[in-house]
Design an enzyme around this catalytic site. Structure first.
Site, PDB file in Angstrom:
ATOM      1  N   ASN A 422       0.845  -1.192   0.000  1.00  0.00           N
ATOM      2  CA  ASN A 422       0.000   0.000   0.000  1.00  0.00           C
ATOM      3  C   ASN A 422       0.879   1.240   0.000  1.00  0.00           C
ATOM      4  OD1 ASN A 422      -2.609   1.551   0.559  1.00  0.00           O
ATOM      5  ND2 ASN A 422      -1.347   2.171   2.294  1.00  0.00           N
ATOM      6  N   GLU A 423       0.678   2.099  -0.984  1.00  0.00           N
ATOM      7  CA  GLU A 423       1.411   3.370  -1.075  1.00  0.00           C
ATOM      8  C   GLU A 423       2.914   3.153  -0.990  1.00  0.00           C
ATOM      9  OE1 GLU A 423      -0.294   6.027   1.815  1.00  0.00           O
ATOM     10  OE2 GLU A 423      -2.262   6.000   0.868  1.00  0.00           O
TER      11      GLU A 423
END
Length: 819
Positions: A422-423
């Site tokens: 994530n990210e």
């Protein structure tokens, strides 16, 4: 609702089938915040009243998080460091030569386990399950003279948890959530025979027509003593508990994972979001006269992400209507009880959710079991979140947590996606940020996931330079919040959809301060530049500087947020290529990176508050996503509207009924037909003038001959106000020893400043205690006003206190509180 209750009952029954062999250790614990000089300090006897008995331990109940309150303390950074737990257990294993285990459902973030002064296990990673075998250490301690003399036949257990900042761990401390510490999930004492099933993997599949189901069973044994031969029995039971297939065989005890049985099933009852039919696989391991029974719930379902197309479940298109969950709650932080988790998941299902992304770490088995029984599809992910890429320790933890996540939750039919990042385009933890190295590690994790489980898809969110690696990709689209305006949502989504084979939009929405409403919520949209996309970029989450954006320049009102959500949901109904979308998040949650928000240290994007209080947005989702009849007038938490005496105001009703009639002060304003494409409120909106003072609004609709109504009372203020000049503090109510106080901000003419957003800080002196550090709009001692007011509650404690409130530029005020 009846089906939901039955599903929950079945889950409870299943979890307690073997309760006599599996005990939750919730009571009789002591906790010490901080570290010790050595293990001896945790085990030395403490004599009541002895002033030299230091340090002082607190009595606690598990699950317990040592950031239960300080995560949202407006004046402190939350504690990150070690904490100790201790108890004394009565161990009575009923199995001859059986194994005694401590089963951790999750503990943050590094954990060491001791029996008396002997370390028996340690674990790194705050979100996966793990087990400490204490059999030998218990046997050894029973021979210690202190076993009877000092501990009266009980076994001393000490556990050290540590959530200290560590760059070589995931998740990164730059993440937009707290990295909590403590025994914040259930800890269990388990007894198993000498040989038992350590893991049972049940791979259930069915063809797209739902005609032929296939089931493959494999297992790993817990057999530390090396027993030679075992008898394995497996039964498959249908959702009503009837045995539909079985198998048994005597085997040489095996090491590692072994395929045991494969069978087929004609016309299985399918698992779906409407009818989550669950079969039971019961595996019995019999050896030396003892039987270990292992149960798993499974479901037969077929799913597909169509290339350049929608999502299919059991051969039919299903629009994934999703949200997200963090493990976080008012007053307890990560240490939610099973009852609290169940309440949260039922709130989601009742809102119409059929999909959830568990962000950004694997979550409690209770959550997954509820998703199975309620019919909620799942994207579950490991906490490789922000910060970049560390060294070998870092990578090994990511590999281990991915393996643990897949193996521990392999059998849940609700899971369709394993998230592996994530990210990951967000640097900060390391001097080097090498996209090539991140890509190589992402490929490795993607391959590992497919090796461990070929039946599910892989996914990441917001890392464009890795979007070609995984099966499903979610870009950053925050139309109307961090970039762009919300009417650009469909266009931007289609552009991103065209860039990948399989698109799923997770994370959209925006913040709203509960109890803040606006007559002109969309004003900030005129400031925002359009046509530049809707992705979140560096600095967009900041409340300061940069280009105009609603997240910085908007009013953070519930009024704006219902408009944004309303638009997104109406558009999603007309996007036939869309797999689905997931609103971020379901509930407000604590975060260390947002100290300047209206409730400090809170991400306020939830559709409910941190204590389950519903915001108005909850009902917007219900009006689009649910079938059970509902009707809701916007403004239940909006006590006073404002405007000119003859100014016509919009009244909105969110309902899933075909037609609604609205009454204002007893007079009908007419009937309106619902049309989901008639924005806002699907056409259920009326324009009318209000009376000065109180106004009664009533909405009436029908479905299948049944009448459904909603009614509210709202004030209307025509007097215009100047800038805030003074505050008034008053006691509003009292119930069961709890008083509610409210501060109002007035101008020089004593007119309520209905758009005031000052920060106010409550204080209390005397016998009472503030009910604060809850992370809610009415449970925080420092908070921004909502429509010129703020509230907080006080435990009176049968005494007398003086409450205060202060704000920059205004004179502090006080009120006496007593029984």
């Amino acid at each position: 609702m009846r089906r939901l209750i039955l599903a929950i009952f079945c889950t409870i029954l299943f979890n307690n089938v073997f309760a006599q062999r599996h005990q939750r250790l919730t009571q009789n614990w002591e906790f010490l915040k901080g570290d010790l000089g050595g293990i001896y300090e945790a085990i030395r006897p403490v004599k009541a009243g002895n002033p030299e008995s230091v340090p002082v331990w607190d009595k606690v109940v598990l699950p317990h998080c040592f950031n239960a309150k300080d995560a949202v303390d407006p004046d402190l950074n939350y504690y990150q460091g070690p904490g100790w737990y201790r108890t004394q257990l009565t161990i009575s294993n009923p199995y001859k030569d059986g194994r005694t285990l401590l089963h951790f459902e999750g503990a943050g973030q590094k954990t060491k386990v001791y029996i008396y002064d002997v370390k028996v296990a340690e674990h790194v990673g705050g979100y996966d399950e793990w087990t400490a075998d204490i059999t030998d250490a218990v046997a050894a301690f029973r021979k210690n003279p202190l076993f009877e003399k000092q501990f009266k036949g009980k076994i001393p257990v000490e556990i050290r948890c540590d959530n200290s900042r560590d760059l070589e761990m995931i998740p990164s401390d730059l993440s937009d959530f707290n990295v909590y510490g403590g025994l914040y999930r259930y800890l269990n004492l388990s007894y198993v025979p000498q040989v038992s099933a350590e893991k049972v993997f049940a791979s259930a599949s069915v063809d797209v027509k739902g005609v032929l189901g296939q089931l493959k069973i494999s297992s790993r044994l817990l057999n530390p003593d090396g027993v030679d031969t075992v008898l394995v029995k497996i039964q498959l039971k249908d959702p009503q508990g009837k045995v539909v297939s079985s198998w048994q065989k005597e085997l040489k005890a095996f090491h590692g994972q072994k395929e045991l049985w494969e069978t087929s099933l004609k016309n299985p009852k399918l698992w779906s979001v409407e009818n989550p039919n669950l079969y039971t696989v019961e595996t019995s391991i019999i050896s030396k006269g003892n039987t270990a029974v292992h149960q798993e719930k499974i479901g037969f379902r077929n799913f597909e992400f169509v290339k350049k197309g929608p999502f299919m479940l059991d051969g039919k298109r299903l629009l994934l209507r999703g949200t997200h969950r963090h493990e976080d709650h008012a007053g307890v932080a990560a240490a939610m009880t099973e009852d609290q988790i169940r309440e949260e998941m039922i709130l989601m299902k009742n809102m119409g959710v059929n999909f959830i992304r568990l962000g950004h770490y694997q979550q409690s088995r209770i959550v997954l079991e509820l998703c199975d029984s309620l019919g909620i599809l799942v994207w579950e992910e490991i906490p490789w979140c922000r910060g970049g890429l560390g060294g070998d320790l870092y990578k090994n933890q990511a590999r281990r947590m991915l393996t643990n996540m897949v193996e521990q939750h392999y059998n849940h039919p609700s899971i369709i996606i394993w998230g592996i990042g994530n990210e990951n385009d967000w640097p900060g933890d390391f001097s080097e940020f090498d996209q090539h190295k991140i890509r190589e590690f992402m490929k490795e994790l993607n391959d590992l996931s497919h090796c461990l489980d070929p039946s599910r898809k892989t996914a990441i969110r917001r890392c464009d330079f890795c979007k070609d690696i995984v099966d499903v990709y979610s870009p950053s689209i925050w139309a109307g919040w961090y970039r762009g305006i919300y009417t650009e949502y469909a266009e931007v989504s289609k552009q991103e959809f065209d860039k990948v084979d399989h698109f799923l939009h997770v994370e959209w929405g925006g913040d709203s301060h509960a109890g803040r409403h606006s007559e002109n919520p969309d004003n900030a949209l005129s400031l925002v530049k359009t046509g530049i996309g809707a992705d979140e970029r560096a600095g967009d989450a900041s409340l300061f500087g940069g280009s105009a954006r609603v997240s910085k320049d908007g009013d953070w009102s519930e009024s704006y947020m219902v408009n944004l959500i309303d638009w997104h949901l109406k558009e999603q109904e007309n996007m036939p290529w869309l797999t689905g979308a997931a609103y971020w998040p379901f509930k407000d949650f604590s975060t260390p990176v947002r100290p300047d928000n209206p409730v400090p240290y809170m991400n306020q994007k939830g559709v409910i508050e941190r204590d389950f209080t519903k915001k108005e947005a909850y009902y917007v989702f219900q009006s689009y996503w649910t079938k059970a009849p509902m009707i809701h007038i916007y403004g239940h938490s909006w006590p006073t509207r404002w405007g000119g005496a003859t100014e016509r105001k919009m009244i909105k009703v969110y309902a899933n009924l075909d037609e609604v009639e609205l009454f204002l002060n007893g007079k009908s304003l007419g009937k309106k037909k619902r049309n989901s494409q008639d924005f806002p409120a699907a056409g259920l909106r009326w324009m009318s003038t209000f009376n000065e003072g109180q106004n009664t609004i009533k909405a009436v609709g029908k479905k299948d001959g049944q009448v459904y109504t909603d009614e509210i009372t709202q004030g209307y203020q025509t007097a215009k106000w100047d800038k805030p000049a003074r505050m008034v503090l008053e006691k509003v109510s009292e119930k069961d020893g709890v008083a509610l106080i409210r501060v109002k901000v007035l101008d020089k003419n004593n007119i309520l400043c209905l758009d005031a957003t000052n920060y106010v800080s409550f204080g209390l002196t005397g016998d009472g205690t503030l009910i604060d550090d809850m992370g809610t709009a009415r449970g925080s001692r420092k908070v921004q006003l909502g429509n010129g007011c703020a509230e907080i509650s006080i435990n009176i404690n049968k005494g007398k206190s003086v409450a205060s409130v202060k704000a920059d530029g205004l004179e502090s005020v006080f009120v006496e509180i007593k029984n």
